[in-house]
Design a protein around this motif. Structure first.
Motif, PDB file in Angstrom:
ATOM      1  N   LEU A 855       0.835  -1.196   0.000  1.00  0.00           N
ATOM      2  CA  LEU A 855       0.000   0.000   0.000  1.00  0.00           C
ATOM      3  C   LEU A 855       0.874   1.251   0.000  1.00  0.00           C
ATOM      4  N   SER A 856       0.479   2.209  -0.797  1.00  0.00           N
ATOM      5  CA  SER A 856       1.145   3.515  -0.801  1.00  0.00           C
ATOM      6  C   SER A 856       0.386   4.478   0.104  1.00  0.00           C
ATOM      7  N   ARG A 857       1.091   5.463   0.636  1.00  0.00           N
ATOM      8  CA  ARG A 857       0.444   6.475   1.463  1.00  0.00           C
ATOM      9  C   ARG A 857      -0.483   7.343   0.612  1.00  0.00           C
ATOM     10  N   SER A 858      -1.554   7.835   1.254  1.00  0.00           N
ATOM     11  CA  SER A 858      -2.510   8.678   0.559  1.00  0.00           C
ATOM     12  C   SER A 858      -2.988   9.781   1.496  1.00  0.00           C
ATOM     13  N   LYS A 859      -3.381  10.897   0.941  1.00  0.00           N
ATOM     14  CA  LYS A 859      -3.910  11.999   1.743  1.00  0.00           C
ATOM     15  C   LYS A 859      -5.426  11.955   1.841  1.00  0.00           C
ATOM     16  N   THR A 860      -6.033  11.005   1.145  1.00  0.00           N
ATOM     17  CA  THR A 860      -7.488  10.907   1.149  1.00  0.00           C
ATOM     18  C   THR A 860      -7.909   9.474   1.430  1.00  0.00           C
TER      19      THR A 860
END
Length: 890
Positions: A855-860
């Motif tokens: 998983l990649s980081r996300s702001k949403t």
């Protein structure tokens, strides 16, 4: 006792004569409201032999008291913090004459700010002043405050001779008593089940977040003690720079907050809490409910800190209060009080600050101690009074045994715990964890031994005691005891070192009943239903036990004591408790304290004995010149009554609700805030089996992970050295998002997954890798990961799914589950290794053919990083595990 006690006795007789004449000749219509209060307070003091100066001063000011009428009886209620519409605050209640009641009722309507009149300005006090002047020839014109002070001195000295010691202390400011609650008073004495506003406990809410815990928390006790000392000194320095102005108060608050931040991980969370407590006091000031800032004086804050900090530093330097339950908190408070008693004479002030600290700390999830178990020299009442009669107790037992919806074992367990708390005065944990060997009987006696065992520790050394059966058993109780002991024999006889309330387990070793966390709640429902008192709790059975034995020990004969204990039982009770020397003496209070497991007799007298005010009324009877209905007085006959309630649904009280994803996440949230799994699960009503599985899965996954040090991101810490680091890493906002989303999902959505088999879900903890990748090699893994992603609406653009070494079989399986799969050679990072316990081989092995999700980081979105994904994946997995286990068992 002073040398002029003989003179005080003579003066007291003259005061009584003056009060009798004044009672007949005074009229409230001739008095202003302020003067009516002054005269009423003086008459109250003389008629009831009351020498509690603060009470009388409050009455003169029209504060903190209430008047009650029942037919031709008038009662005066007082508490140091009482408001007229507060029927929950503990009070002392005394029967007063019509004259006193009418004067106080008339005067209560006075407007604030009125100046107190001098005694010489009140014509009715002329005779009283003459008595005063005979003893103070050099000061013939006292103020009202001086007159009240003199009255209290004279009356308190006389009471030491004329009254029993317990009563003399209760009439002064040395040991203000607590009467039965209004509900119990009206129900037991006047047969009215009244409906009053109550503060019934609301559903448990998540506490505020504590300052984040460091993963490399200091554990060396010597360094913790040294750091605690340095921390205390720095906070003291910050308080010395405080000035009683809002800007300076905020500076002080920020300074202490910075000190707490700098010492995170170097001192215990309890020490951090103490710093935040005093910082909060500096920032908020005195009147927290007012908009205008009202600052503390510097000396006040430094005094508060100097009172509390030595005990915290000495006893809590390595303790995390958030993780303790109420009994453990109570034991710690008892140790702190004992420490303060040995090191300081300011135990009363310390008791107030201790109460203040724990009330404040409750916002962080710290359990409240049982204040009525502690001997605190404090003039404010903190006890919750509650009484249950023999008839009501028997009715509760009947309700349990006649409940057709309960299993036989459930009836026995509930009834036996109720019996132990009411008949023997045991605390709830002492009753639930009682061992078979501690239930003792011979041809003549039956008794219970309360001592430490492997299932629970006693609150203190005095808690170790033997308590005999003091009252006759009913047929229901005899059958109940026989059934409970027979049940135990079928489970683990001839062993006697198991809880009487044990049950079988799949490990072949008897364990404590899984109903244990729900027993108190179920019994509370029954007691409230039977009595109609919505504030009763199980601990009030212990209060009732105390108030049923002290009438015999103290020789009481009052209406309330006779309702609780038959006078005919007194001789047998005294012989059994005191032996042959069964006369009333100081041994009586000591014996009652030993039966209760108290350190000091004063604990029971102050916090448990609700009959002292009835005793006072018997010794100071009042005479009414007339009697009529007074305005502005609480009329018991006019209070609304509670309708008869049906017996509570015990199955609903004992059954655990089906676990939900939201409840599991809330439980984990509490653990992340410092609660223990057991306590968090109890608060969220999670079954012990589910709690055990959840704890096992999360702990194993956490132990296998690696975490960055908060002080140096390049340093990696092992999860096994950082308990609960996974839960503590998740931010407040993330918890809120995940819990909100989980609670918006239906049960069918969460449990209606398309997994072809749940056989490999016991590998949940291994599916989450040390770097929080989700590794998969079975169809059930593929399906569960896909299910979680869909539940939390994680977009495909946020993750990549790869197969180790491009294994075609694994790629095919994951594509069948709906993933777009690539070989691991197409990504820069490497998949973690995949060690699992292979059930079919019965050994640990490393899987070579598997895939993984990164998983990649996300702001949403709801899930924004690998920590959050790992957490919701494990929670959903445990929920499905438990569902599959339930279906299999069925």
């Amino acid at each position: 006792m002073s040398p002029d006690i003989a003179a005080s006795l003579t003066v007291c007789d003259r005061l009584q004569h003056w009060a009798e004449l004044t009672n007949k000749s005074s009229y409230k219509a001739k008095l202003s409201k302020t003067r009516a209060l002054c005269l009423g307070a003086v008459l109250l003091s003389v008629e009831k032999r009351l020498g509690y100066q603060q009470l009388l001063l409050d009455v003169i000011n029209g504060d903190n008291f209430r008047l009650i009428q029942h037919k031709r009886q008038y009662f005066f209620e007082y508490s140091e913090t009482l408001t007229s519409d507060d029927f929950v605050t503990p009070v002392q209640r005394l029967e007063v004459s019509f004259k006193v009641a009418s004067l106080l009722a008339y005067g209560r309507g006075k407007k604030g700010g009125a100046t107190l009149p001098a005694p010489k300005e009140i014509a009715e006090c002329k005779g009283l002043l003459a008595i005063y002047q005979d003893n103070h020839s050099g000061h013939p014109d006292p103020s009202m405050l001086e007159l009240i002070g003199w009255l209290c001195d004279v009356i308190n000295q006389s009471n030491l001779v004329d009254m029993p010691g317990i009563v003399a202390a209760a009439l002064s400011d040395r040991a203000p008593p607590t009467s039965a609650s209004m509900s119990d008073f009206a129900r037991i004495l006047h047969d009215r089940v009244i409906d009053l506003p109550s503060d019934e406990a609301q559903a448990a809410e998540l506490p505020s977040r504590l300052p984040a815990r460091l993963r490399d928390q200091e554990t060396d006790k010597t360094r913790l003690q040294e750091n605690a000392k340095a921390f205390t000194q720095l906070v003291t320095t910050a308080l010395n720079d405080y000035e009683p102005r809002q800007s300076k108060a905020l500076e002080c608050d920020n300074s202490i907050q910075t000190i707490c931040e700098n010492y995170r991980g170097l001192i215990s969370p309890s020490m951090i809490l103490s710093g935040l407590w005093i910082a909060d006091h500096a920032r908020r000031g005195k009147a927290k409910w007012r908009k205008r800032f009202d600052p503390f004086a510097r000396n006040t804050l430094t005094t508060y800190w100097s009172l509390l900090s030595p005990a915290v530093r000495g006893l809590l330097y390595d303790v995390d209060l958030v993780g303790l339950d109420g009994d453990e908190i109570t034991e710690l408070c008892a140790e702190m009080l004992e420490y303060k008693t040995l090191t300081s004479r300011y135990t009363g002030a310390f008791g107030k600050r201790l109460k203040d600290f724990f009330q404040w700390a409750s916002r962080y999830g710290v359990a409240s101690p049982e204040w009525d178990e502690l001997d605190i020299a404090d003039d404010c009442r903190s006890v919750s009074p509650g009484l249950i009669t023999e008839t009501e107790y028997q009715a509760a037992q009947k309700v349990i045994q006649e409940d057709g919806s309960l299993k036989i074992d459930d009836k026995r367990i509930l009834g036996f715990v109720l019996l132990l708390t009411y008949r023997f005065g045991l605390r709830a944990k002492e009753a639930i964890n009682l061992l078979r060997r501690d239930w003792c009987e011979d041809d003549r006696y039956l008794w219970v031994l309360v001592q430490n065992n492997q299932y629970r520790k006693l609150k203190s050394k005095p808690s170790r005691r033997a308590v005999p059966l003091l009252f006759s058993l009913s047929e229901i109780e005899k059958d109940l005891i026989d059934g409970v002991l027979a049940r135990y024999q079928t489970i683990t006889w001839p062993e006697t070192n198991r809880p009487i309330l044990c049950e079988t387990s799949d490990k072949g070793v008897p364990v404590l009943t899984s109903l244990a966390p729900r027993i108190s709640e179920a019994l509370i429902r029954i007691l409230r239903s039977v009595t109609g008192n919505p504030t009763l709790v199980l601990h009030h059975c212990r209060h009732s036990f105390y108030n049923r034995i002290v009438p015999a020990l103290f020789g009481l004969d009052s209406p309330l004591s006779n309702k609780l204990t038959d006078v005919l039982d007194y001789p047998a009770l005294k012989r059994l408790i005191l032996g042959e020397a069964d006369g009333v003496s100081r041994r009586s209070a000591m014996a009652a304290g030993r039966l209760m497991g108290h350190r000091f007799p004063s604990t029971g007298l102050k916090n448990y004995c609700h009959l002292v005010t009835d005793w006072i009324d018997q010794l100071t009877p009042v005479v009414h010149q007339r009697a009529r209905k007074l305005a502005g007085v609480v009329q018991i006959s006019d209070l609304p009554t509670r309708p008869a309630t049906a017996s509570p649904e015990m199955v609903a009280a004992l059954d655990y609700p089906a676990p939900t994803l939201g409840a599991l996440l809330r439980t984990l949230r509490l653990v992340g805030l410092g609660q223990r799994y057991e306590r968090a699960a109890e608060l969220m009503k999670i079954h012990p089996n589910v709690q055990t599985q959840l704890k096992s899965v999360i702990n194993l996954a956490n132990n296998r992970m690696r975490f960055s040090s908060p002080t140096d991101k390049n340093v990696k810490l092992k999860g096994e050295d950082c308990p609960n680091a996974l839960l503590e890493t998740v931010s407040d906002q993330a918890w809120s998002r995940m819990i909100h989303h989980a609670e918006s999902l239906s049960e069918d959505e969460v449990l209606g997954w398309s997994g072809v088999s749940a056989d490999y879900l016991d590998e949940l903890s291994y599916v989450v890798s040390p770097n929080r990748q989700l590794l998969m090699y079975q169809a059930s893994h593929f399906a569960l990961v896909k299910h979680v992603l869909e539940l939390f609406q994680v977009p495909s653009s946020q993750f990549k799914v790869v197969a180790k070494n491009g294994n075609e079989e694994i790629m095919s399986g994951m594509r069948g589950a709906g993933f777009d799969v690539l070989p691991d050679s197409s990504i820069r990072s490497n998949l973690d290794g995949f060690p699992v316990y292979m059930r079919d081989r019965g050994t640990n092995a490393r899987v070579s053919d598997y895939g993984g999700l990164i998983l990649s980081r996300s702001k949403t979105g709801t899930v924004r990083n690998s920590y959050e994904l790992a957490l919701v994946f494990l929670a959903v997995g445990v929920l499905i595990q438990m569902q599959c286990a339930t279906i299999s068992a069925a």
